[in-house]
Design a protein around this motif. Structure first.
Motif, PDB file in Angstrom:
ATOM      1  N   ASP A  91      42.318   9.981 140.197  1.00 25.05           N
ATOM      2  CA  ASP A  91      43.206   8.920 139.193  1.00 25.05           C
ATOM      3  C   ASP A  91      43.465   9.934 138.068  1.00 25.05           C
ATOM      4  OD1 ASP A  91      43.136   6.577 140.673  1.00 25.05           O
ATOM      5  OD2 ASP A  91      41.456   5.965 139.771  1.00 25.05           O
ATOM      6  N   THR A  92      44.475   9.752 137.448  1.00 22.73           N
ATOM      7  CA  THR A  92      45.002  10.485 136.189  1.00 22.73           C
ATOM      8  C   THR A  92      43.906   9.973 135.051  1.00 22.73           C
ATOM      9  OG1 THR A  92      47.129  10.360 136.732  1.00 22.73           O
ATOM     10  CG2 THR A  92      46.565  10.629 134.305  1.00 22.73           C
ATOM     11  N   VAL A  93      43.490  11.157 134.228  1.00 24.01           N
ATOM     12  CA  VAL A  93      42.547  10.848 133.341  1.00 24.01           C
ATOM     13  C   VAL A  93      42.881   9.780 132.220  1.00 24.01           C
ATOM     14  CG1 VAL A  93      43.161  12.670 131.973  1.00 24.01           C
ATOM     15  CG2 VAL A  93      40.898  12.132 131.756  1.00 24.01           C
ATOM     16  N   ASP A  94      42.102   8.713 131.867  1.00 15.17           N
ATOM     17  CA  ASP A  94      42.736   7.829 130.931  1.00 15.17           C
ATOM     18  C   ASP A  94      42.064   8.192 129.497  1.00 15.17           C
ATOM     19  OD1 ASP A  94      43.168   5.792 129.173  1.00 15.17           O
ATOM     20  OD2 ASP A  94      42.677   4.090 130.671  1.00 15.17           O
ATOM     21  N   LEU A  95      42.972   8.747 128.736  1.00 16.74           N
ATOM     22  CA  LEU A  95      42.513   9.163 127.409  1.00 16.74           C
ATOM     23  C   LEU A  95      42.191   8.199 126.435  1.00 16.74           C
ATOM     24  CD1 LEU A  95      44.929  12.516 127.049  1.00 16.74           C
ATOM     25  CD2 LEU A  95      42.416  12.447 127.760  1.00 16.74           C
ATOM     26  N   THR A  96      42.630   7.274 126.542  1.00 14.95           N
ATOM     27  CA  THR A  96      42.546   6.129 125.516  1.00 14.95           C
ATOM     28  C   THR A  96      40.868   5.622 125.859  1.00 14.95           C
ATOM     29  OG1 THR A  96      43.352   4.374 126.975  1.00 14.95           O
ATOM     30  CG2 THR A  96      44.770   5.386 125.308  1.00 14.95           C
ATOM     31  N   LYS A  97      40.300   5.751 127.058  1.00 15.75           N
ATOM     32  CA  LYS A  97      39.358   5.286 127.250  1.00 15.75           C
ATOM     33  C   LYS A  97      38.203   6.411 126.918  1.00 15.75           C
ATOM     34  CE  LYS A  97      39.391   1.941 131.322  1.00 15.75           C
ATOM     35  NZ  LYS A  97      40.163   1.995 132.360  1.00 15.75           N
ATOM     36  N   ILE A  98      38.446   7.405 127.187  1.00 12.93           N
ATOM     37  CA  ILE A  98      37.538   8.540 126.487  1.00 12.93           C
ATOM     38  C   ILE A  98      37.492   8.728 125.037  1.00 12.93           C
ATOM     39  CG2 ILE A  98      37.285  11.052 126.531  1.00 12.93           C
ATOM     40  CD1 ILE A  98      38.616  10.967 129.449  1.00 12.93           C
ATOM     41  N   ALA A  99      38.779   8.474 124.656  1.00 13.29           N
ATOM     42  CA  ALA A  99      38.613   8.183 122.867  1.00 13.29           C
ATOM     43  C   ALA A  99      38.426   9.666 122.269  1.00 13.29           C
ATOM     44  CB  ALA A  99      37.927   6.958 122.460  1.00 13.29           C
ATOM     45  N   GLN A 100      37.405  10.074 122.550  1.00  9.80           N
ATOM     46  CA  GLN A 100      37.233  11.524 121.907  1.00  9.80           C
ATOM     47  C   GLN A 100      36.851  12.645 122.619  1.00  9.80           C
ATOM     48  OE1 GLN A 100      33.431  11.186 119.478  1.00  9.80           O
ATOM     49  NE2 GLN A 100      34.634   9.926 117.802  1.00  9.80           N
ATOM     50  N   LEU A 101      37.244  13.991 121.859  1.00  2.11           N
ATOM     51  CA  LEU A 101      36.962  15.076 122.842  1.00  2.11           C
ATOM     52  C   LEU A 101      36.250  15.880 121.823  1.00  2.11           C
ATOM     53  CD1 LEU A 101      40.234  15.855 124.663  1.00  2.11           C
ATOM     54  CD2 LEU A 101      38.175  14.725 125.536  1.00  2.11           C
ATOM     55  N   ASN A 102      35.061  16.256 122.115  1.00  5.88           N
ATOM     56  CA  ASN A 102      34.236  17.065 121.232  1.00  5.88           C
ATOM     57  C   ASN A 102      33.994  18.598 121.658  1.00  5.88           C
ATOM     58  OD1 ASN A 102      32.846  14.294 121.073  1.00  5.88           O
ATOM     59  ND2 ASN A 102      33.193  14.944 119.210  1.00  5.88           N
ATOM     60  N   PHE A 103      33.798  19.349 120.618  1.00  7.01           N
ATOM     61  CA  PHE A 103      33.769  20.749 121.125  1.00  7.01           C
ATOM     62  C   PHE A 103      32.555  21.073 119.993  1.00  7.01           C
ATOM     63  CE2 PHE A 103      37.833  19.304 121.755  1.00  7.01           C
ATOM     64  CZ  PHE A 103      38.142  19.789 123.065  1.00  7.01           C
ATOM     65  N   ARG A 104      31.760  22.408 120.417  1.00  4.53           N
ATOM     66  CA  ARG A 104      30.996  22.968 119.639  1.00  4.53           C
ATOM     67  C   ARG A 104      30.681  24.569 120.202  1.00  4.53           C
ATOM     68  NH1 ARG A 104      25.243  19.813 120.711  1.00  4.53           N
ATOM     69  NH2 ARG A 104      26.550  17.968 121.618  1.00  4.53           N
ATOM     70  N   PRO A 105      30.035  25.432 119.406  1.00  4.02           N
ATOM     71  CA  PRO A 105      29.862  26.616 119.831  1.00  4.02           C
ATOM     72  C   PRO A 105      28.336  26.728 120.893  1.00  4.02           C
ATOM     73  CG  PRO A 105      29.027  26.689 117.740  1.00  4.02           C
ATOM     74  CD  PRO A 105      29.877  25.257 118.055  1.00  4.02           C
ATOM     75  N   PRO A 106      28.327  27.587 121.830  1.00  3.95           N
ATOM     76  CA  PRO A 106      26.921  27.388 122.709  1.00  3.95           C
ATOM     77  C   PRO A 106      25.752  28.208 121.657  1.00  3.95           C
ATOM     78  CG  PRO A 106      28.262  29.341 123.282  1.00  3.95           C
ATOM     79  CD  PRO A 106      28.996  28.473 122.416  1.00  3.95           C
ATOM     80  N   ASP A 107      24.470  27.491 121.765  1.00  2.00           N
ATOM     81  CA  ASP A 107      23.565  28.182 121.372  1.00  2.00           C
ATOM     82  C   ASP A 107      22.417  28.885 121.873  1.00  2.00           C
ATOM     83  OD1 ASP A 107      21.067  28.193 120.224  1.00  2.00           O
ATOM     84  OD2 ASP A 107      20.647  26.002 120.038  1.00  2.00           O
ATOM     85  N   TYR A 108      22.407  30.006 121.803  1.00  2.00           N
ATOM     86  CA  TYR A 108      21.955  31.163 122.884  1.00  2.00           C
ATOM     87  C   TYR A 108      20.096  30.923 122.698  1.00  2.00           C
ATOM     88  CZ  TYR A 108      25.881  34.273 123.631  1.00  2.00           C
ATOM     89  OH  TYR A 108      27.188  34.667 124.012  1.00  2.00           O
ATOM     90  N   LEU A 109      19.735  30.032 121.867  1.00  4.50           N
ATOM     91  CA  LEU A 109      18.292  29.901 121.930  1.00  4.50           C
ATOM     92  C   LEU A 109      17.889  28.807 122.679  1.00  4.50           C
ATOM     93  CD1 LEU A 109      17.496  30.171 118.086  1.00  4.50           C
ATOM     94  CD2 LEU A 109      16.844  31.641 120.022  1.00  4.50           C
ATOM     95  N   ARG A 110      18.824  27.789 122.582  1.00  2.00           N
ATOM     96  CA  ARG A 110      18.713  26.836 123.977  1.00  2.00           C
ATOM     97  C   ARG A 110      18.975  27.375 125.298  1.00  2.00           C
ATOM     98  NH1 ARG A 110      18.689  21.703 123.692  1.00  2.00           N
ATOM     99  NH2 ARG A 110      18.866  21.224 121.358  1.00  2.00           N
ATOM    100  N   PHE A 111      20.116  28.328 125.289  1.00  2.00           N
ATOM    101  CA  PHE A 111      20.549  28.639 126.482  1.00  2.00           C
ATOM    102  C   PHE A 111      20.516  30.351 126.654  1.00  2.00           C
ATOM    103  CE2 PHE A 111      23.096  24.623 125.729  1.00  2.00           C
ATOM    104  CZ  PHE A 111      22.403  23.953 126.703  1.00  2.00           C
ATOM    105  N   PRO A 112      19.453  30.636 126.641  1.00  2.00           N
ATOM    106  CA  PRO A 112      19.173  32.222 126.991  1.00  2.00           C
ATOM    107  C   PRO A 112      20.081  32.759 128.065  1.00  2.00           C
ATOM    108  CG  PRO A 112      17.114  31.170 127.282  1.00  2.00           C
ATOM    109  CD  PRO A 112      18.090  29.918 126.899  1.00  2.00           C
ATOM    110  N   CYS A 113      20.127  31.892 129.185  1.00  2.00           N
ATOM    111  CA  CYS A 113      20.809  32.526 130.394  1.00  2.00           C
ATOM    112  C   CYS A 113      22.287  32.651 130.185  1.00  2.00           C
ATOM    113  CB  CYS A 113      20.608  31.391 131.462  1.00  2.00           C
ATOM    114  SG  CYS A 113      19.132  31.389 132.245  1.00  2.00           S
ATOM    115  N   LEU A 114      22.785  32.211 129.165  1.00  2.00           N
ATOM    116  CA  LEU A 114      24.331  32.395 128.967  1.00  2.00           C
ATOM    117  C   LEU A 114      24.374  33.875 128.392  1.00  2.00           C
ATOM    118  CD1 LEU A 114      27.125  31.716 128.992  1.00  2.00           C
ATOM    119  CD2 LEU A 114      26.857  30.757 126.875  1.00  2.00           C
ATOM    120  N   LYS A 115      23.366  34.242 127.456  1.00  2.00           N
ATOM    121  CA  LYS A 115      23.264  35.491 126.760  1.00  2.00           C
ATOM    122  C   LYS A 115      22.968  36.495 127.856  1.00  2.00           C
ATOM    123  CE  LYS A 115      22.118  38.230 123.124  1.00  2.00           C
ATOM    124  NZ  LYS A 115      21.707  39.476 123.627  1.00  2.00           N
TER     125      LYS A 115
END
Ligand code: NAD
Ligand code: MG
Length: 390
Positions: free
Chosen positions: A290-314
């Motif tokens: 189905d097409t994504v219903d943006l009114t139901k999602i209401a919010q799109l959030n973003f943040r930078p990754p944290d290498y201490l939490r996710f050392p595998c990414l580094k």
């Protein structure tokens, strides 16, 4: 009519692929289906899709499958082993290969498809991470069409100019923005990460996937592998790839242009969208999503990754910077570590520790041929198993 080999037909991507194929019998027929050990599921799929060939992992599994198919009156030829996987990926009767085996086990048949000039739908990111330039050279030499299935790379592909030639600067592109959900442990207290269980790690908040990639999502090694994948697919340098955490998984990735425009591809988190896109490219077909219903999602959030939490990414970014065999070593060690974590032999935090230890001990060697890469893969696995309990 495309004639398709589905490598890893019984997996999460394989099942979604067959779901899309079944919606379009006028466009697609199944040439071959492969599975490692799940004979019952593969038999059901064969009865439904009537492939010319079916491939399993062992002689025993092949004789079980043969018996099942014969009693169902099917003429499907049953084969087993790696050479048979390569044969169905390069057969003259096959036009298109969905590469959806998990891990390095998919490398040989995916390479075979690339050498044979097939249309390659690439889900098996590990194959590209291991073989890198060798894979891209094989695609270029044979004139294969390579289409990404990974949702992020498929999104990026959709946001790139039509005539894109693997050079960001030539098309006024600043950066590739890879989105990441952050997985199930995005907000968990870091000091408790060592206690997480395999069940918790595979419970992804947005996507339903195989166990290995689900653990990779929890460590964010999945995003690390995807950074390397984006490097090869799109010719992007490490500093031209940014990872953005976006917990809703609605924006599947973005491309940022010199004029300040950012193009994004949005959709519900369902792999049938990128699968249908790649199968039909450049057409568009129904995928069942189905097409994504943006009114139901209401919010799109973003943040930078944290290498201490996710050392595998580094570690993945570091391996990409190091070049040569480092990515193959990273991938091999990760496969061993994830399997050990799923078997409850090591804790969750041990996964990045092990990868770091192996990367530090093995030299970075140039990737000149597949034999050399496979030898590095083997050495990394041996060393990882040796270091695991230290
Ligand atoms: P899965 O575990 O659900 O399925 C894996 C498939 O590979 C199965 O059909 C299995 O039989 C086969 N297989 C496993 N080991 C094998 C071996 N040694 N030899 C031959 N076949 C073998 O995995 P999945 O989630 O479908 O992922 C498949 C690939 O697609 C992975 O590389 C993953 O990173 C990638 N991918 C998956 C998703 C997703 O949503 N599931 C998204 C993006 C990329
Ligand atoms: Mg992905």
């Amino acid at each position: 009519m495309q004639s398709i080999t589905v490598l890893g037909a019984t997996g999460s991507i394989g099942v979604s692929t067959l779901d899309v194929i079944a919606r379009h019998p006028d466009r697609y027929r199944v040439f071959a289906l492969t599975a490692h050990s799940r004979v019952d599921e593969l038999a059901e799929q064969c009865i439904r899709f009537k492939p010319d060939v079916a491939v399993v992992g062992t002689a025993e599994a092949a004789s079980q499958l043969s018996a099942r198919l014969q009693s169902a009156g099917l003429t499907t030829q049953v084969e087993f082993g790696e050479q048979a996987l390569c044969d169905v990926s390069s057969a003259a009767a096959c036009t298109t290969v969905m590469a959806a085996i998990v891990g390095a086990a998919g490398l040989a048949p995916t390479m075979a498809a690339a050498h044979a000039g097939k249309k390659v739908l690439l889900a098996n990111k590990e194959a590209l991470v291991i073989s890198g330039q060798l894979f891209m050279d094989a695609i270029a030499a044979s004139g294969s069409v390579l289409l990404p299935i990974d949702s992020e790379h498929n999104a990026i592909f959709q946001c790139l100019p039509l005539n894109y030639q693997r050079q960001l600067g030539h098309h006024g592109i600043r950066k590739i923005l890879l989105t990441a959900s952050g997985g199930p442990f995005l907000d968990r207290d870091v000091s408790t990460l060592d206690q997480v269980t395999p069940e918790q790690a595979v419970a992804h908040p947005n996507w339903s996937m195989g166990r290995k990639i689900s653990v990779d999502s929890a460590t964010m090694m999945n995003k690390g592998l995807e950074v390397i994948e984006a490097h090869w697919l799109f010719g992007a340098a490490p500093n031209q790839i940014d990872v953005v955490i976006h917990p809703q998984s609605v924006i599947h990735s973005m491309v940022s242009y010199a004029d300040g425009s950012v193009l994004a591809q949005l959709g519900n988190p369902d792999m049938r969208t990128p699968i249908a896109h790649a199968l039909a490219y450049p057409d568009r077909i129904e995928s069942g999503v189905d097409t994504v219903d943006l009114t139901k999602i209401a919010q799109l959030n973003f943040r930078p990754p944290d290498y201490l939490r996710f050392p595998c990414l580094k570690l993945a970014f570091d391996a990409l910077h190091a070049g040569g065999s480092a990515a193959a070593v990273l991938n091999a060690t990760n496969e061993v570590a994830v399997e050990a974590f799923l078997d409850r032999q090591i804790g969750f935090r041990k996964i990045p520790e092990l990868i770091d230890a192996v990367l530090n001990r093995l030299p970075v060697e140039p990737v000149t041929d597949l034999g050399a890469v496979l030898a590095m893969d083997k050495s990394a696995r041996l060393l990882a198993r040796e270091l695991m309990h230290q």
